[in-house]
Write an enzyme that holds these catalytic residues in place. Structure first.
Site, PDB file in Angstrom:
ATOM      1  N   ASP A 157       0.831  -1.215   0.000  1.00 31.64           N
ATOM      2  CA  ASP A 157       0.000   0.000   0.000  1.00 31.64           C
ATOM      3  C   ASP A 157       0.861   1.258   0.000  1.00 31.64           C
ATOM      4  O   ASP A 157       0.490   2.270  -0.585  1.00 31.64           O
ATOM      5  CB  ASP A 157      -1.024   0.007   1.158  1.00 31.64           C
ATOM      6  CG  ASP A 157      -0.419   0.022   2.549  1.00 31.64           C
ATOM      7  OD1 ASP A 157       0.757  -0.367   2.706  1.00 31.64           O
ATOM      8  OD2 ASP A 157      -1.133   0.425   3.498  1.00 31.64           O
ATOM      9  N   SER A 196      -5.590  -2.501  15.272  1.00 30.23           N
ATOM     10  CA  SER A 196      -6.260  -1.818  16.390  1.00 30.23           C
ATOM     11  C   SER A 196      -5.952  -0.319  16.385  1.00 30.23           C
ATOM     12  O   SER A 196      -6.807   0.489  16.748  1.00 30.23           O
ATOM     13  CB  SER A 196      -5.859  -2.444  17.723  1.00 30.23           C
ATOM     14  OG  SER A 196      -4.462  -2.483  17.834  1.00 30.23           O
ATOM     15  N   SER A 197      -4.766   0.086  15.938  1.00 30.71           N
ATOM     16  CA  SER A 197      -4.467   1.526  16.013  1.00 30.71           C
ATOM     17  C   SER A 197      -5.229   2.308  14.945  1.00 30.71           C
ATOM     18  O   SER A 197      -5.754   3.393  15.231  1.00 30.71           O
ATOM     19  CB  SER A 197      -2.962   1.807  15.946  1.00 30.71           C
ATOM     20  OG  SER A 197      -2.374   1.078  14.922  1.00 30.71           O
ATOM     21  N   ASP A 214      -5.265   0.546   5.938  1.00 26.52           N
ATOM     22  CA  ASP A 214      -6.058   0.239   7.135  1.00 26.52           C
ATOM     23  C   ASP A 214      -7.175   1.255   7.374  1.00 26.52           C
ATOM     24  O   ASP A 214      -8.335   0.867   7.533  1.00 26.52           O
ATOM     25  CB  ASP A 214      -5.155   0.114   8.370  1.00 26.52           C
ATOM     26  CG  ASP A 214      -4.129  -0.999   8.209  1.00 26.52           C
ATOM     27  OD1 ASP A 214      -4.254  -1.791   7.256  1.00 26.52           O
ATOM     28  OD2 ASP A 214      -3.206  -1.073   9.022  1.00 26.52           O
ATOM     29  N   TYR A 221       9.131  -2.364  10.228  1.00 25.84           N
ATOM     30  CA  TYR A 221       8.222  -1.781   9.233  1.00 25.84           C
ATOM     31  C   TYR A 221       8.843  -0.554   8.562  1.00 25.84           C
ATOM     32  O   TYR A 221       8.898  -0.461   7.333  1.00 25.84           O
ATOM     33  CB  TYR A 221       6.898  -1.404   9.917  1.00 25.84           C
ATOM     34  CG  TYR A 221       5.833  -0.944   8.969  1.00 25.84           C
ATOM     35  CD1 TYR A 221       5.002  -1.851   8.329  1.00 25.84           C
ATOM     36  CD2 TYR A 221       5.661   0.410   8.683  1.00 25.84           C
ATOM     37  CE1 TYR A 221       4.020  -1.423   7.448  1.00 25.84           C
ATOM     38  CE2 TYR A 221       4.691   0.843   7.798  1.00 25.84           C
ATOM     39  CZ  TYR A 221       3.869  -0.084   7.191  1.00 25.84           C
ATOM     40  OH  TYR A 221       2.920   0.338   6.306  1.00 25.84           O
TER      41      TYR A 221
HETATM   42  C1  GLA Z   1       0.312  -2.249   8.459  1.00 28.73           C
HETATM   43  C2  GLA Z   1       0.207  -0.852   7.882  1.00 28.73           C
HETATM   44  C3  GLA Z   1      -0.476  -0.879   6.506  1.00 28.73           C
HETATM   45  C4  GLA Z   1       0.180  -1.903   5.578  1.00 28.73           C
HETATM   46  C5  GLA Z   1       0.341  -3.245   6.290  1.00 28.73           C
HETATM   47  C6  GLA Z   1       1.133  -4.237   5.469  1.00 28.73           C
HETATM   48  O1  GLA Z   1      -0.952  -2.753   8.743  1.00 28.73           O
HETATM   49  O2  GLA Z   1      -0.532  -0.012   8.737  1.00 28.73           O
HETATM   50  O3  GLA Z   1      -0.443   0.403   5.939  1.00 28.73           O
HETATM   51  O4  GLA Z   1       1.399  -1.433   5.089  1.00 28.73           O
HETATM   52  O5  GLA Z   1       0.991  -3.116   7.545  1.00 28.73           O
HETATM   53  O6  GLA Z   1       0.449  -4.544   4.294  1.00 28.73           O
END
Ligand code: GLA
Length: 393
Positions: free
Chosen positions: A41, A129-130, A181, A228
């Site tokens: 994303d 959750s966030s 999300d 991440y």
């Molecule tokens: C987390 C991030 C999303 C996406 C996913 C992995 O949930 O908040 O934006 O990058 O990881 O697909």
């Protein structure tokens, strides 16, 4: 009395204990799983998230004062916020989401404060959750400022709120998350979302005969502490090497020829593997949407397995417990496919299983995973949930 009414009454009692008044509204924001399209994303890819019944709920009332008071049932803590305190810096706690939303959501008018009591059944990491909390706060904040409740059909305003949530996470909380999300949570259901254009399509649900099982490894992780941000940086690095190509559209959506030339031009094997995941995952989402529309669930399951392999080997965002639980699911012979869902590094995986086999599948997976790790996993059926909403009590 329905379960919902009982739930609301109990929460109203808790609200009264903390704030000495009755709440007037309830905001509900679901969690989500992602069927496929992981870690693409933030470079403009296609994703296929689905909201679930598990959710964050917030009971609230306007106070006529300026202060915002938020009680978190999960942390058993009351936090007070002064919306005009826009210089306050993040402190590394859940209150950052509230402070960030008030700041970036332009809550500056006096007398628009509210009391909010929060609870959540989004236990496992990976169910967002966030973003669920942020979407709820964005809806309540909008209600407080405009005296209007965002209605279900107002997609364009919901997208604006989703972008606001992403900004809070990126620019205040300090996590460079993508837009998947909050869009998923504000729109609800199973969608295919183009993260470059924000165009989305509602997909035909998983056929009645089958379901997605959420498999919580019991291994928590936070996006802030995980790798991440490092992955997001690696992708930006790949994009910057190739400034000659039209990567404004995002690495994920380049045409096959450009993608091949990027792959052959990358000499660092780690970055090459990262790019390989982005290109192959993007292609898998297209195929998965096709498979779902044809009702070809074994093809969808195969694509989920391939996605997990790519995330584990090329993108390196899986971990022992996620590999073990998905392998246990495949080895049971009762799942059509299994993969990690969300950011990875712990949290949850999902498996596509015929409903008739769910009980046996879950028993086999739980026993095998517990034997390997000593941890009893939490397994539940993902039922598709609504997008975030507000109701008067
Ligand atoms: C987390 C991030 C999303 C996406 C996913 C992995 O949930 O908040 O934006 O990058 O990881 O697909």
């Amino acid at each position: 009395m329905t379960e919902k009414i009982v739930q609301h009454r109990q929460a109203a009692d808790q609200f009264y204990k903390v704030f000495g008044e009755q709440p007037t509204h309830v905001a509900q924001a679901p969690g989500r799983i992602n069927v496929i399209g992981e870690h693409i994303d933030y470079c403009g890819g296609l994703v296929m998230p689905m909201t679930i019944k598990q959710q964050t709920r917030g009971y609230y009332r306007f106070t006529g004062r300026s202060e915002v008071r938020v009680f978190s049932d999960r942390f058993d803590a009351l936090n007070r916020f002064n919306p005009l305190d826009v210089m306050r810096l993040p402190s590394g706690s859940w209150g950052d989401y509230v402070q960030g939303l008030l700041k970036i959501g332009a809550h500056r008018q006096l007398g628009r404060g509210f009391d909010l009591w929060l609870t959540s059944d989004l236990s496992g990491g990976g169910l967002s959750s966030s973003a669920s909390l942020l979407a709820l706060l964005a809806m309540v904040n909008h209600h407080a400022l405009s005296e209007q409740i965002v209605d279900d059909s107002n997609s364009s305003f919901r997208l604006t709120l989703a972008l606001l949530c992403q900004q809070v996470e990126n620019n205040f909380v300090g996590v460079p998350s993508g837009v998947m999300d909050p869009v998923s949570i504000l729109m609800g259901g199973l969608i295919k979302l183009d993260c470059r254009t924000l165009k989305f399509e509602r997909l035909r649900p998983i056929p009645e005969s089958h379901c997605l099982v959420v498999m919580d490894t019991g291994m928590p992780r936070t996006l802030a502490a995980s790798g991440y941000a490092e992955r997001v940086r690696e992708i930006a690095q790949i994009e910057s090497f190739h400034s000659g190509v039209n990567h404004r559209q995002g690495l994920a959506q380049l045409d096959a020829g450009t993608a091949d030339s990027i792959l052959s031009g990358l000499s660092d094997p780690k970055l090459k593997a990262r790019a390989r995941h982005i290109f192959s995952e993007q292609a898998r989402v297209e195929k998965a949407a096709e498979a779902l529309s044809e009702g070809n669930l074994s093809r969808l399951g195969h694509l989920m397995n391939e996605s997990h392999r790519s995330l584990s080997e090329d993108y390196q965002v899986s971990c022992g417990p996620l590999d073990q639980i998905t392998q246990a699911s495949r080895d049971s012979g009762l799942a059509l496919g299994a993969r990690m869902t969300g950011a990875g590094f712990g949290g949850c995986a999902i498996a596509l299983v015929a409903k008739i086999d769910v009980e046996q599948h879950n028993a086999v997976v739980a026993a095998s995973y517990q034997k390997q790790t000593g941890v009893k996993p939490m397994l539940l059926i993902a039922e598709s949930g609504n997008g975030a909403r507000i109701d008067a009590l």
